[in-house]
Scaffold this motif. Structure first.
Motif, mmCIF file in Angstrom:
data_model
loop_
_atom_site.group_PDB
_atom_site.id
_atom_site.type_symbol
_atom_site.label_atom_id
_atom_site.label_comp_id
_atom_site.label_asym_id
_atom_site.label_seq_id
_atom_site.Cartn_x
_atom_site.Cartn_y
_atom_site.Cartn_z
ATOM 1 N N VAL A 65 0.855 -1.189 0.000
ATOM 2 C CA VAL A 65 0.000 0.000 0.000
ATOM 3 C C VAL A 65 0.886 1.231 0.000
ATOM 4 O O VAL A 65 1.822 1.332 0.799
ATOM 5 C CB VAL A 65 -0.935 0.028 1.231
ATOM 6 C CG1 VAL A 65 -1.722 1.341 1.271
ATOM 7 C CG2 VAL A 65 -1.888 -1.151 1.215
ATOM 8 N N SER A 74 -7.370 -3.217 -2.305
ATOM 9 C CA SER A 74 -6.021 -2.685 -2.488
ATOM 10 C C SER A 74 -5.979 -1.391 -3.283
ATOM 11 O O SER A 74 -4.950 -0.713 -3.304
ATOM 12 C CB SER A 74 -5.149 -3.733 -3.196
ATOM 13 O OG SER A 74 -5.716 -4.074 -4.463
ATOM 14 N N THR A 105 -7.332 1.910 -0.344
ATOM 15 C CA THR A 105 -7.117 1.626 1.072
ATOM 16 C C THR A 105 -6.949 2.932 1.844
ATOM 17 O O THR A 105 -6.069 3.738 1.518
ATOM 18 C CB THR A 105 -5.855 0.772 1.268
ATOM 19 O OG1 THR A 105 -5.974 -0.422 0.491
ATOM 20 C CG2 THR A 105 -5.665 0.418 2.727
#
Length: 289
Positions: free
Chosen positions: A77, A232, A235
């Motif tokens: 991330v 994903s 986020t």
């Protein structure tokens, strides 16, 4: 012998007052210690992160790692993108809540009818309800209509958190505002809508700022909804912080602490930027003439 009267700023010490001060000091240290420990942890290296010693060589490398490609490699991330995503989601949720919540709070504060308090309690109950009660149906619905892992989906669900808060806070401000001001505007030829926009809204502007800030903080700190309803691509920062606890098969407590401190900056900066309105808003209506 008569006791001397205490002067301004003087205080008579007694065992009870000393004990109360000592208890307050212990509570203050106990409450502040986790924050101090998190700051110290954020300044430790990987080798020192599990140590409990206060003597160590501080480093700012953890903050750079969190915001760098190395942090993205550990968590999959991009932390900068996560912060931007949270800003978009929270600002969007607050705007939606203000657009709908301000007229609703005005109506609730100005017009009382049979069962109005029950309606307001029902609105507030959405804030009291555990998020786990609705998370599974929302997860199914979001997957079916394509809102899973989208900013629009998060804005829509976060306004469920912020809307009741804004309605309840602003309702009290409108109730404390003298109705004679709007009645005078109506006598001058204003319509009800124009009186609301030109008279009522400017008077409760500090309250709107305070309510918006509190709503932003509640939305920013929300964890359960983003954890389940995002993937994903979008986020938010609350979920991204916890990724450092298991990134790369290892728990990086120092990186987690650094990420948490960075994540706390946007609400703090917003609070400082509207501090003048915030103080007036929180004290608005506290003392009536």
């Amino acid at each position: 012998m008569a006791s001397r009267e205490l002067g301004p700023g003087e205080r008579r010490f007694s065992p009870a007052s000393i004990g109360a001060d000592a208890a307050l000091l212990v509570w203050f240290v106990f409450s502040l210690f986790p924050l101090v420990w998190m700051v110290l942890l954020a300044l430790k290296t990987n080798a020192e992160q599990i140590s409990t010693y206060f003597a160590f060589t501080p480093t700012l490398e953890n903050f750079a790692t969190v915001l760098s490609e190395e942090g993205e490699r550990l968590t999959s991330v991009n932390f900068t993108d996560a912060i931007l995503t949270s800003v978009i989601n929270c600002v969007g949720a607050v705007i939606v809540s203000l657009v709908i919540g301000i007229p609703a709070a005005y109506a609730a504060g100005r017009w009382q009818y049979r069962g109005s308090n029950d309606v307001m309690f029902t609105i507030l109950s959405f804030r009291f309800a555990p998020e786990l009660m609705v998370i599974v149906p929302l997860f199914v619905i979001y997957n079916q209509i394509g809102l899973f892992d989208t900013n629009v989906g998060m804005i829509w669900v976060l306004q469920l958190v912020t809307m009741p808060l804004i309605v309840w806070i602003l309702r009290s401000y409108f109730q404390d505002m003298p109705a004679e001001l709007e009645q005078a505007a109506l006598l001058d030829g204003y319509t009800r809508r124009r009186a609301f926009v030109m008279v009522a809204l400017p008077l409760v502007r500090p309250g709107i700022a305070a309510a918006a800030l509190l709503a932003f903080i509640f939305a920013w700190n929300n964890y359960v909804f983003p954890l389940i309803l995002t993937g994903s691509q979008h986020t938010p920062v609350t979920v991204a912080v916890t990724r450092f606890l298991g990134g790369g098969g290892q728990a990086y407590y120092n990186l987690t602490a650094a990420a948490a401190l960075i994540a706390a900056l946007p609400p703090l900066l917003v609070a400082l930027s509207i501090q003048r309105y915030l103080v007036r808003g929180l004290s608005f209506g506290a003392v009536k003439s």
